[in-house]
Design an enzyme around this catalytic site. Sequence first.
Site, PDB file in Angstrom:
ATOM      1  N   ASP A 138      35.595  46.509  32.824  1.00 17.65           N
ATOM      2  CA  ASP A 138      36.386  45.947  33.907  1.00 17.65           C
ATOM      3  C   ASP A 138      36.822  47.055  34.865  1.00 17.65           C
ATOM      4  O   ASP A 138      36.912  48.231  34.481  1.00 17.65           O
ATOM      5  CB  ASP A 138      37.629  45.248  33.352  1.00 17.65           C
ATOM      6  CG  ASP A 138      37.281  44.067  32.459  1.00 17.65           C
ATOM      7  OD1 ASP A 138      36.193  43.488  32.643  1.00 17.65           O
ATOM      8  OD2 ASP A 138      38.102  43.725  31.589  1.00 17.65           O
ATOM      9  N   LYS A 139      37.124  46.676  36.084  1.00 18.33           N
ATOM     10  CA  LYS A 139      37.505  47.637  37.121  1.00 18.33           C
ATOM     11  C   LYS A 139      38.581  48.609  36.645  1.00 18.33           C
ATOM     12  O   LYS A 139      38.489  49.821  36.869  1.00 18.33           O
ATOM     13  CB  LYS A 139      37.996  46.874  38.354  1.00 18.33           C
ATOM     14  CG  LYS A 139      38.565  47.761  39.457  1.00 18.33           C
ATOM     15  CD  LYS A 139      39.109  46.921  40.603  1.00 18.33           C
ATOM     16  CE  LYS A 139      39.751  47.802  41.669  1.00 18.33           C
ATOM     17  NZ  LYS A 139      40.324  46.996  42.784  1.00 18.33           N
TER      18      LYS A 139
END
Length: 319
Positions: A138-139
């Site tokens: 995830d970011k």
Amino acid sequence: MTRTVDATARVPACLAGARLDQAAAELFGEYSRQRLKTWINRGELTVDGARAKPKARLHGEETLALHATLEDEQRFVAQNIPLDVVFEDDHLLIVNKPAGMVVHPAAGNPDGTLLNALLHHHPALAEIPRAGIVHRLDKDTTGLLMIAKTLPAQAALVEQLQARTVSRQYDAVAIGTPVAGATVDAPIGRHPKDRKRQAVNASGKPAVTHFRVVERFRTHTHVRCRLETGRTHQIRVHMAHACYPLIGDALYGGRPKLPPGAAEPLKEILREFPRQALHARRLAFQHPHTGQEMTFRAPLPDDLLMLLDYLREDHQTMR
């Protein structure tokens, strides 16, 4: 830009009775099983000139013909973005991703991603689907990612992921104080009402997360998670499902929990921690070319170290 893939292979007698997708993986080993399955479903990989389903059984001596297209990643721009390279050889690349970096361009993030940085670091990755990216983070999750530099390496690493032979460990800081570790075995799928979220869902895909306690504080716990599967947001969803959501996880974590009587600096960091407290700390797998066992570790980033220091100080002070 695209490239045409043209290849044929005769099914040997030893593969008689095998499913088409299994035989294709043996005969066209430079491509991942998922990619071959997609080509079968599109009719780009045929059996004696005819379309067939991936599960179709073969008798032997059939001719498999592959005529497909591979899009390269030159539609994305190469950008000179610094990378923390942990390891690199002719076959693969291991990077330590920082918080805030998106892995692959998408709506809202057309550039500035890991993929853009990879295309600058090694331009030949333009010829590999997804610039060789084998799995994602995830970011706002930090830590280790593996990237294949050749098609055979990509196929081998994807196969290891699918066979669950890649060991992936994560450090996380959770809200709550579990007595001991546990295993969360619960399927994950799209949330029925919010498409940005995943959820434990009976109709979802199998997902298994193991976690154990590393260090316990007054109202929070440093845990270490090990994945058997790799579903979207898996650790975040499973820890929330177990009633131990991660600090800073706005999507699954809810409101921050402040220890009674905590000093103001700790309260502030718990209120304002800008991301889910999650870090991919360890990767272990077989080298896709040599078969050698490879293990990599990434130290905790500064923001998590600071968070743990504040929690530790609070715990020691208030005992």
